[in-house]
Design a protein around this motif. Structure first.
Motif, short mmCIF file in Angstrom:
data_model
loop_
_atom_site.label_atom_id
_atom_site.label_comp_id
_atom_site.label_asym_id
_atom_site.label_seq_id
_atom_site.Cartn_x
_atom_site.Cartn_y
_atom_site.Cartn_z
N LYS A 362 0.84 -1.19 0.00
CA LYS A 362 0.00 0.00 0.00
C LYS A 362 0.88 1.25 0.00
O LYS A 362 2.11 1.15 -0.11
N THR A 365 3.88 5.84 3.57
CA THR A 365 3.65 7.10 4.27
C THR A 365 4.88 7.61 4.99
O THR A 365 4.95 8.78 5.36
N ASP A 382 0.98 2.12 4.88
CA ASP A 382 -0.40 1.92 5.28
C ASP A 382 -0.72 0.44 5.47
O ASP A 382 -1.75 0.09 6.03
N ALA A 409 -2.47 1.02 10.65
CA ALA A 409 -1.95 1.59 9.41
C ALA A 409 -0.97 2.71 9.77
O ALA A 409 -1.34 3.68 10.42
N GLN A 411 1.18 5.93 9.75
CA GLN A 411 0.93 7.25 9.19
C GLN A 411 2.18 8.12 9.09
O GLN A 411 2.21 9.05 8.29
#
Length: 490
Positions: A362, A365, A382, A409, A411
């Motif tokens: 994913k 971040t 994520d 997830a 951040q």
């Protein structure tokens, strides 16, 4: 709003914070003034919202219609953070201080039942910030409350605790430490925060129980008072402080612009508009003080020379750019992370990609290099996974270790400026969402990096001293690093 998340974090170097932060002691009159100003601001926001809601209705051919928002996949791609509907969610991003603070006629707080002579001093030692302490700044959102939590981390003692916190007026999205105080020639200990509003809040970290920021950057238009907007038009997604020119702060926004702020007077003097989507990541070059790297959701990374009109280089990425990061050990290269899990390395001199790699499932971040161990790159995603890479050979990216965390997830990710193997990351797990990692406790990492010579990145230079001196002289005045759009930046 059922949320418990750490959206952003950063570190403060050792020896910067005041040993004994000052506790703000407000008089009843000062507190009452703050409450009244806050209430006035909220009334202005509500009033402007009503006007904007009325303007959203378009009358055509005598029939009233409304502007509809995109839906389905298109909506997800154009409004990733749901800014369009943020004001309609449960709760309020603004702190209603007026409903929380009450003052008796004698100036006392009726909710305080412990007298001053009953204060407990057992934790007095923890209040002192020692020279070998790092501060760790954590933006924490729980329910309707947004806080800036100031933690103390001491690597030698293995201690980590919250020293004090500050109540924020809106959901924080990014933060940047800076030491420039426009009201004082001495270095400061400030934190600039971008949030769901267009206004940048700058807080003094050496003050405890502070209810207001030291200063703000930007202002919303007030139609009733006929005041024009100053600064951004939408949420601020990233900030970058120019440590070489300490009066310069850059901000990237959902409004598809980057602004350069002159902190001397708190005004934007340059607007960069060469973006087709929101600007999600920005970073000043560690040595070439005029160069600003940007990454946006239009799948491009751009490098601007802030001394000349419309001069920039551009690179296509394999997806929306989430983070950009200079290789401070060799700033001829930088890294890009994307929303589809890719990491890309770019050679600035050649103007082309060196490599690209599928690193996560994913969006990535977090993208952070060790402060002093060459080649140690950490990524977070994520997908809840944190990965440690070796990029010492700039032409390859070798995976050393990976772990699925229990932080939810992920951040944000940030490296300690004084400890080469200490990193911090935050996520959205409601019960456990923040962790400081000592990577040397991981066997595979210790075996790979323990023998590597450490380098103080501040001492690395790609320019001669004479050339650096020339740059400093050229840009002594902020006018020298402005772009074509500087006039009437609103």
């Amino acid at each position: 709003m059922n949320v418990n998340v750490v959206p952003c974090t950063t570190w403060v170097k050792r020896g910067v914070a005041a040993p004994n932060p000052e506790k703000v002691q407000l008089t009843p009159a000062e507190l009452e003034g703050i409450i009244k100003r806050t209430q006035t601001q909220l009334e202005d926001i509500d009033s402007d919202s009503e006007v904007n809601d009325q303007n959203d209705h378009v009358v055509a051919n005598g029939n009233q219609t409304t502007n509809s928002a995109p839906s389905g996949e298109n909506a997800a791609s154009t409004d990733e953070f749901n800014f369009e509907n943020y004001d309609d969610e449960d709760g309020n991003i603004h702190c209603s201080i007026g409903g929380l603070a009450v003052i008796n006629a004698d100036g006392t707080d009726p909710f305080v039942t412990v007298g001053e002579d009953e204060d407990v001093d057992s934790e007095k030692e923890d209040d002192i910030i020692k020279p070998d302490d790092n501060l760790v700044l954590v933006a924490h959102v729980e329910g309707d409350a947004s806080l800036l939590e100031i933690f103390v981390y001491n690597e030698k003692e293995g201690s980590f605790y919250c020293h004090h916190d500050l109540l924020l007026p809106a959901f924080p999205l990014c933060m940047e430490w800076l030491s420039f105080d426009p009201s004082d020639a001495k270095p400061a200990n400030f934190c600039a925060i971008g949030d769901m509003t267009p206004i940048i809040q700058v807080w003094d970290l050496d003050l405890i129980d502070c209810l207001e920021p030291a200063f703000t950057l930007g202002s919303k238009p007030k139609k009733k008072k006929k005041q024009k907007r100053v600064g951004h038009k939408d949420a601020v997604l990233d900030l970058s402080w120019n440590s070489n020119y300490t009066h310069v702060l850059a901000s990237g926004s959902v409004d598809q612009t980057v602004l350069l702020w002159d902190l001397e007077n708190g005004t934007p003097v340059t607007k960069i508009k060469h973006f087709a989507e929101k600007v999600q990541s920005i970073a000043f070059h560690p040595r070439e003080t005029h160069h600003l790297l940007t990454g946006s959701a239009d799948s491009t990374a751009k490098l601007f020379d802030c001394r000349t009109d419309d001069t920039f280089k551009s690179w296509e990425a394999t997806g929306e750019v989430e983070r950009v990061l200079w290789n401070h050990f060799d700033p001829n290269y930088f890294f890009i992370s994307t929303n589809n899990g890719n990491i890309e390395c770019v050679d600035v001199r050649q103007g082309q990609h060196v490599w690209q790699k599928k690193a996560h499932e994913k969006e990535i971040t977090g993208l952070s290099l060790s402060s002093s161990c060459p080649g140690l790159l950490v990524t977070s995603s994520d997908d809840s996974v944190i990965k440690i890479w070796d990029v010492l050979d700039i032409h390859t990216m070798d995976l050393v270790f990976e772990k699925k965390t229990n932080l939810g997830a992920l951040q944000c990710l940030s490296s300690c400026p004084d400890s080469p193997f200490v990193f911090a990351s935050g996520g959205d797990n409601k019960s456990h969402n923040y962790k400081v990692w000592d990577l040397m406790e991981i066997t595979a990492v210790a075996e790979r990096f323990k023998g590597r010579s450490l380098i103080n990145s501040d001492s690395v230079s790609t320019s001669s001293d004479s050339h650096q001196g020339e740059l400093m002289e050229v840009t002594e005045d902020m006018e020298c690093i402005t772009l074509k759009d500087k006039n009437k930046v609103k």
